[in-house]
Write an enzyme that holds these catalytic residues in place. Structure first.
Site, PDB file in Angstrom:
ATOM      1  N   PHE A 388       0.645  -1.425  -0.287  1.00 29.87           N
ATOM      2  CA  PHE A 388      -0.322   0.241  -0.214  1.00 29.87           C
ATOM      3  C   PHE A 388       0.408   1.183  -0.015  1.00 29.87           C
ATOM      4  O   PHE A 388       0.662   2.414   0.561  1.00 29.87           O
ATOM      5  CB  PHE A 388      -1.044  -0.195   1.128  1.00 29.87           C
ATOM      6  CG  PHE A 388      -1.331  -1.218   1.033  1.00 29.87           C
ATOM      7  CD1 PHE A 388      -2.653  -1.686   0.517  1.00 29.87           C
ATOM      8  CD2 PHE A 388      -1.498  -1.958   2.932  1.00 29.87           C
ATOM      9  CE1 PHE A 388      -2.924  -3.169   0.698  1.00 29.87           C
ATOM     10  CE2 PHE A 388      -2.246  -3.220   2.884  1.00 29.87           C
ATOM     11  CZ  PHE A 388      -2.549  -3.489   1.876  1.00 29.87           C
ATOM     12  N   CYS A 389       2.611   1.252  -0.793  1.00 34.34           N
ATOM     13  CA  CYS A 389       2.783   2.376  -0.711  1.00 34.34           C
ATOM     14  C   CYS A 389       2.868   2.938   0.623  1.00 34.34           C
ATOM     15  O   CYS A 389       3.032   3.918   1.088  1.00 34.34           O
ATOM     16  CB  CYS A 389       2.204   3.163  -1.867  1.00 34.34           C
ATOM     17  SG  CYS A 389       2.402   3.027  -2.997  1.00 34.34           S
TER      18      CYS A 389
END
Length: 469
Positions: A388-389
């Site tokens: 998720f970055c």
């Protein structure tokens, strides 16, 4: 916008505007059907709001009403250009009101939260030190690489977050560091756990030590009211595409001094007030000191207008009712996941922490990519899997070395093999009850019965295997 122009655009959108303030709010794609690998079709359950929320129908209708009047802003004498300029600048006012900005604050339109924070990074005064928790999204973790950066360890309670920042800033209060500029960057709501951060308390700590603070509100603004004045933050950044507004625009709003004193983020038309040749053959440039200084080039007028429309729509719907309904959905999802022993929900601050509709989890015995693929292919449910970055945060929550690198959003092993990734479900103002109910039922069924289909890795993704059918 002139009275006539404003009336024309408003009248064009009135026929399709939904006056209801009830929830869920109408969004585009709510009736889209998708095929299932097991046969038939089902209405798509979009549960990936944290990546990009669907556009509000109200926003789409407003944009469609404006589209025939589209023109280039700040450039033309023609009617449509003047109308578009007024609409663009009125959108700036609408965003400032939505954020409860101070008098004198600037609202700069950018491409996204990432762009906004990179813009602010480019305006940092010399010798500025930046303090950022390792728990941040990459958009707020990485832009400061050219500055002196102090990365703070993941706190396990909101109080610990404030204490950690206090200690770091106190260490800065030495003769060598006294008086030097400093900036704290913090998220409002985690894009991994959905947990709310103690922004007001962190802002107080920052200001007590002479530092400024920027709030990454990408995940907060779509779910809760954000008041620059009440939170006492110096800047706030967010993206339109997470605020139910399409077309790729973002906002950086806050104090004007660093922005007006720095070199323009982009050099070009619109940012310059006056350009003249010098006798030695060079060029002298006088830059704007307003928001235009960092908005060179022809701006994304439709994207900006869509943000303003979304701000108005959420305000008119009433955040109190939106928050109340979202909390109902959060309880429904969390209670459903808690009933499945194999599911582990990821959290920094614990079960009782206030949060928005973003929940990440792992399932014992499942590769997260495999599980997410099955939710999509067999149930028509769209979630997200990966890191998720926010690699350091997810790796910390999963108990791995936070220095280990990985490709954002991609699984790191084939289905069934050990892999470091998680599943994220996220929702908001446009989510019907049925979508979260279907999600909970699907998780329960997949864990109990397993997938009905075979899956394989293709181009770094887990996909249904159609070669054996």
């Amino acid at each position: 916008m002139s009275a006539h122009a404003s009336t024309a655009v408003a009248a064009a959108s009135a026929d399709s505007a939904d006056p209801s303030c009830g929830a869920p709010l109408p969004v585009l794609g709510r009736d889209v059907t998708v095929p299932l690998v097991t046969g038939g079709e089902v209405t798509y359950a979009a549960l990936d709001y944290a990546a990009s929320a669907p556009a509000l129908q109200r926003v789409w209708d407003d944009v469609a009403a404006y589209a025939p009047y589209y023109g280039s802003v700040h450039r033309g004498a023609g009617y449509l250009s003047q109308l578009s300029t007024d609409l663009f600048e009125n959108s700036r006012v609408a965003v400032a009101e939505f954020l409860d900005c101070r008098d004198g604050d600037q609202v700069v339109f950018t491409r996204s939260t990432t762009d906004s924070l990179n813009l602010l990074a480019a305006t940092l005064p010399a010798d500025c030190e930046v303090f950022v928790f390792e728990t941040e999204h990459h958009a707020s973790l990485l832009p400061w690489r050219d500055a002196r950066v102090t990365y703070l360890n993941a706190p396990r309670t909101p109080d610990e977050a404030v204490a950690t920042l206090e200690r770091a800033l106190a260490d800065r209060d030495t003769p060598s560091g006294h008086g030097a500029p400093a900036l704290v960057c913090v998220t409002g709501a985690s894009n991994v756990t959905g947990e709310l951060w103690p922004v007001r308390e962190l802002a107080a700590a920052a200001h007590a030590h002479g530092a400024r603070i920027v709030l990454d509100a990408a995940q907060l603004a779509p779910h809760h009211p954000v008041s620059v004045q009440e939170l006492d933050v110096d800047w706030v950044a967010f993206s339109g595409h997470k605020l139910y507004a399409p077309f790729g625009s973002g906002v950086l709003a806050g104090r004007s001094d660093w922005l007006s004193e720095a070199e323009p983020y982009l050099a070009g038309g619109g940012a310059s007030r006056k350009v003249a040749r010098r006798t030695d053959g060079g060029v002298d440039v006088e830059w704007h000191t307003t928001a235009a200084r960092h908005e060179a080039g022809s701006p994304n007028v439709i994207g900006v207008y869509s943000i303003a429309s979304a701000c108005k729509a959420l305000t008119e719907a009433g955040f109190d009712s939106l928050v109340e309904r979202e909390q109902f959905l959060i309880r429904k999802v969390r209670d459903g996941l808690a009933a499945v022993p194999e599911v582990k929900v990821l959290s920094l601050f614990g079960d009782d922490a206030p949060r928005v509709g973003v929940i990440s989890f792992v399932v014992e015995g499942w590769n997260s990519s495999h599980f997410a693929a099955a939710l999509s292919a067999e149930y028509g449910i769209g979630v997200r899997d990966g890191l998720f970055c926010a690699h350091p945060l997810v790796r910390t929550l999963l108990g791995s070395d936070p220095q280990t690198q990985g490709e954002c959003g991609a699984p790191e092993a084939a289905p069934g093999e050990k892999s470091l990734n998680a599943i994220r479900v996220s929702f908001g103002a446009g989510t019907p009850d049925e979508h979260v109910e279907r999600f909970v039922a699907a998780v329960t069924e997949l864990v109990r019965d397993g997938a009905q289909w075979n899956y394989r890795t293709q181009d770094g993704r887990c996909v249904p295997d159609t070669t054996t059918v």
